[in-house]
Design a protein around this motif. Structure first.
Motif, mmCIF file in Angstrom:
data_model
loop_
_atom_site.group_PDB
_atom_site.id
_atom_site.type_symbol
_atom_site.label_atom_id
_atom_site.label_comp_id
_atom_site.label_asym_id
_atom_site.label_seq_id
_atom_site.Cartn_x
_atom_site.Cartn_y
_atom_site.Cartn_z
ATOM 1 N N GLN A 1 0.826 -1.208 0.000
ATOM 2 C CA GLN A 1 0.000 0.000 0.000
ATOM 3 C C GLN A 1 0.862 1.260 0.000
ATOM 4 O O GLN A 1 0.572 2.238 -0.700
ATOM 5 C CB GLN A 1 -0.925 0.000 1.219
ATOM 6 N N SER A 2 1.957 1.230 0.772
ATOM 7 C CA SER A 2 2.873 2.370 0.818
ATOM 8 C C SER A 2 3.521 2.625 -0.542
ATOM 9 O O SER A 2 3.654 3.771 -0.980
ATOM 10 C CB SER A 2 3.959 2.120 1.872
ATOM 11 N N VAL A 3 3.908 1.558 -1.221
ATOM 12 C CA VAL A 3 4.508 1.674 -2.553
ATOM 13 C C VAL A 3 3.510 2.274 -3.544
ATOM 14 O O VAL A 3 3.844 3.174 -4.335
ATOM 15 C CB VAL A 3 4.999 0.291 -3.045
ATOM 16 N N GLN A 4 2.282 1.799 -3.500
ATOM 17 C CA GLN A 4 1.268 2.273 -4.446
ATOM 18 C C GLN A 4 0.851 3.721 -4.140
ATOM 19 O O GLN A 4 0.615 4.514 -5.043
ATOM 20 C CB GLN A 4 0.062 1.342 -4.409
ATOM 21 N N THR A 5 0.802 4.072 -2.854
ATOM 22 C CA THR A 5 0.428 5.436 -2.479
ATOM 23 C C THR A 5 1.490 6.443 -2.908
ATOM 24 O O THR A 5 1.184 7.502 -3.469
ATOM 25 C CB THR A 5 0.223 5.533 -0.954
ATOM 26 N N ASP A 6 2.772 6.104 -2.659
ATOM 27 C CA ASP A 6 3.865 7.017 -2.984
ATOM 28 C C ASP A 6 4.325 6.899 -4.431
ATOM 29 O O ASP A 6 5.120 7.719 -4.893
ATOM 30 C CB ASP A 6 5.060 6.757 -2.061
ATOM 31 N N GLN A 7 3.842 5.846 -5.110
ATOM 32 C CA GLN A 7 4.269 5.580 -6.487
ATOM 33 C C GLN A 7 5.801 5.563 -6.585
ATOM 34 O O GLN A 7 6.412 6.219 -7.431
ATOM 35 C CB GLN A 7 3.671 6.602 -7.449
ATOM 36 N N LYS A 8 6.383 4.779 -5.696
ATOM 37 C CA LYS A 8 7.840 4.681 -5.621
ATOM 38 C C LYS A 8 8.211 3.271 -5.172
ATOM 39 O O LYS A 8 7.675 2.769 -4.169
ATOM 40 C CB LYS A 8 8.381 5.709 -4.615
ATOM 41 N N ASN A 9 9.108 2.616 -5.901
ATOM 42 C CA ASN A 9 9.565 1.284 -5.505
ATOM 43 C C ASN A 9 10.238 1.342 -4.139
ATOM 44 O O ASN A 9 11.020 2.266 -3.861
ATOM 45 C CB ASN A 9 10.555 0.720 -6.529
ATOM 46 N N LYS A 10 9.957 0.332 -3.292
ATOM 47 C CA LYS A 10 10.547 0.310 -1.955
ATOM 48 C C LYS A 10 10.955 -1.118 -1.583
ATOM 49 O O LYS A 10 10.332 -2.084 -2.018
ATOM 50 C CB LYS A 10 9.556 0.840 -0.911
ATOM 51 N N LEU A 11 11.984 -1.212 -0.758
ATOM 52 C CA LEU A 11 12.402 -2.510 -0.229
ATOM 53 C C LEU A 11 11.545 -2.854 0.984
ATOM 54 O O LEU A 11 11.435 -2.060 1.923
ATOM 55 C CB LEU A 11 13.872 -2.496 0.163
ATOM 56 N N PHE A 12 10.946 -4.031 0.951
ATOM 57 C CA PHE A 12 10.207 -4.567 2.101
ATOM 58 C C PHE A 12 11.094 -5.583 2.798
ATOM 59 O O PHE A 12 11.657 -6.487 2.166
ATOM 60 C CB PHE A 12 8.916 -5.221 1.623
ATOM 61 N N SER A 13 11.224 -5.450 4.121
ATOM 62 C CA SER A 13 12.074 -6.358 4.897
ATOM 63 C C SER A 13 11.315 -6.824 6.126
ATOM 64 O O SER A 13 10.819 -6.000 6.913
ATOM 65 C CB SER A 13 13.371 -5.649 5.303
ATOM 66 N N TYR A 14 11.250 -8.143 6.294
ATOM 67 C CA TYR A 14 10.494 -8.734 7.401
ATOM 68 C C TYR A 14 11.367 -9.766 8.106
ATOM 69 O O TYR A 14 11.877 -10.702 7.478
ATOM 70 C CB TYR A 14 9.221 -9.399 6.872
ATOM 71 N N THR A 15 11.542 -9.614 9.419
ATOM 72 C CA THR A 15 12.368 -10.533 10.205
ATOM 73 C C THR A 15 11.533 -11.232 11.259
ATOM 74 O O THR A 15 10.728 -10.597 11.945
ATOM 75 C CB THR A 15 13.522 -9.773 10.900
#
Length: 466
Positions: free
Chosen positions: A18-32
């Protein structure tokens, strides 16, 4: 399959998309997430079956290991003296936009980049190292972390603006299952044997030593480090996880690393830390001055005492210590250096050792220290610029990543880099091994040649030589 906190994962992933689509910017998702105990080498073996590039790191002094599969994101820089700044800028930009879920903040969790640099960006690259750029760091798609007796799995994925939540979720779930299922199956043992060994131009290498000593007699150059190559042919393609496992088991007190690019893998077991940073705490170590181990306790102690008392080795060691101190003064405060070294013993060698501790100044990161330290006098020579110029013009090999900084850093502001010694470039059923030594004005070529043979033995023994 190792169960995951599925609900938490899906919630975090959906928010990231949702954050990527809202900002229209590719982002790295990291989950630990914290997981049950797993076999990191079996994980690497499965990554190889899936044809995912593999990365590995094992610390010399603590129970800390990283095993990575795939490239979620890659950092690189052009061949120049600004390459450290370029990689750091890319790293900071990536973290600024990343969506990170990591409630643990343990070293080696969250966003972790593993990689390294070439020894000399001004040295023309040869075909031998064509798969390894001047600098390269990978944020693995999947990374297992073993720290303080606990195990963690981090999933990293660069999410693009056109992607949907359901498609990304399905991909990550399928890949995780493929990597993490059936982890209890024992690691395959390779039966690797060396069929032939070729020393690359040993006589010419000795002549280069003579040339170096002649230069030192006529100039202000005090030391030039010269390396040489040995080429091996095996009976079969090398099993990378098996080699890394054997290095960890047979080379205690060494940093074991592996970095796969294309069909090549650069790996080794080096005793020499370059720098470690944890929050603002900095540790660098000097490991200069080398002697073999003895056959008996008495002989071992005598060799160690001779090494400690030897004026040439002590002078060389102290020079490196003072260089580290000088570098630290530019980036750190509260610098602490012992008055004299101790002798650290490894399986086949022993070295003079001095730790240097400090506090990192604000606005400086691990790359600041690396740029000042590399190459140390133990790897290049003194004065640095003149020694590197001689190596660049006269050494008979392209060092590639040999002798250069290799290590890891994470989004917790922790990281550690070692000097890539005692190493090999594995290429399917062949490998190049590297070893060097410091040449001074009175060096004897044959003695230096014998010293490199000793330094090659740890890697040769793991690869199939008794």
């Amino acid at each position: 399959m190792i169960e995951v906190k599925e609900k938490q994962f899906t919630v975090e992933l959906e928010a990231a998309v949702q954050s990527v689509q809202t900002d229209q910017k590719n982002k790295l998702f990291s989950y630990t997430e914290k997981i049950n105990q797993v076999n990191l080498y079996r994980f690497l073996e499965k990554a190889g079956i899936l044809e995912l590039p593999r990365t590995f790191w094992s610390s010399a002094t603590e129970a800390f290991q990283l095993a990575g599969a795939g490239h979620a994101f890659e950092l690189s820089a052009e061949a120049s003296r600004y390459r450290y700044d370029q990689v750091e800028q890319e790293w900071n930009a990536l973290l600024d936009d990343a969506v990170i879920y990591n409630p643990y903040h343990t070293s080696g969790t969250g966003v972790v980049a593993l990689g390294g640099f070439s020894f000399d960006p001004l040295k023309p690259q040869t075909k031998l190292w064509e798969n390894f750029p001047e600098s390269h760091f990978s944020i693995p798609s999947y990374i297992l972390t073993h720290a303080d007796g606990k195990y963690y799995l981090t999933i990293n994925r660069l999410i693009h603006t056109a992607e949907t939540y359901s498609s990304v979720l399905e991909e990550l779930q399928n890949n995780r299952q493929a990597l993490m299922d059936n982890m209890e199956i024992p690691l395959n043992s390779s039966g690797l044997r060396i069929q032939s060994k070729q020393e690359i131009a040993p006589d010419l290498w000795k002549e280069t030593i003579k040339k170096a000593t002649d230069v030192m007699k006529k100039t202000a150059v005090d030391k030039i480090v010269l390396a040489r190559e040995v080429r091996l042919h095996f009976n079969q393609s090398a099993n990378i996880p098996d080699i890394l496992n054997r290095l960890v088991n047979t080379q205690p007190n060494s940093y074991v690393f592996g970095y796969e690019m294309g069909e090549d893998c650069f790996l080794g077991a080096t005793p020499e830390r370059l720098v470690k940073v944890k929050d603002d705490e900095v540790l660098s170590t000097c490991l200069a001055g080398t002697a073999p181990r003895g056959d008996t306790i008495e002989e071992d102690e005598q060799i160690a005492n001779n090494l400690f008392q030897d004026p040439k080795n002590r002078e060389e060691h102290d020079y490196v210590v003072q260089m580290i101190r000088s570098t630290m003064e530019a980036y750190c405060t509260d610098i602490m250096v012992p008055d004299e070294p101790v002798v650290h013993q490894y399986k086949t060698l022993q070295h003079l050792y001095t730790p240097v501790r400090a506090k990192l100044k604000e606005n400086h990161r691990i790359f600041s220290i690396i740029s000042g330290l590399h190459p140390t006098p133990a790897l290049g020579g003194t004065p640095r610029r003149d020694a590197l110029a001689f190596i660049r013009d006269n050494e008979l090999l392209d060092r590639g990543w040999y002798g250069a900084p290799i290590g890891w850093m994470d989004s917790n502001n922790h990281g550690e880099f070692a000097v890539a010694l005692r190493s090999a470039l594995i290429q399917k059923d062949e490998a190049s091994l590297f070893a060097g030594c410091g040449i001074v004005e009175d060096s004897v070529p044959e003695s230096e040649y014998e010293e490199t043979k000793i330094k090659l033995m740890p890697m040769l023994s793991v690869l199939g030589v008794d």
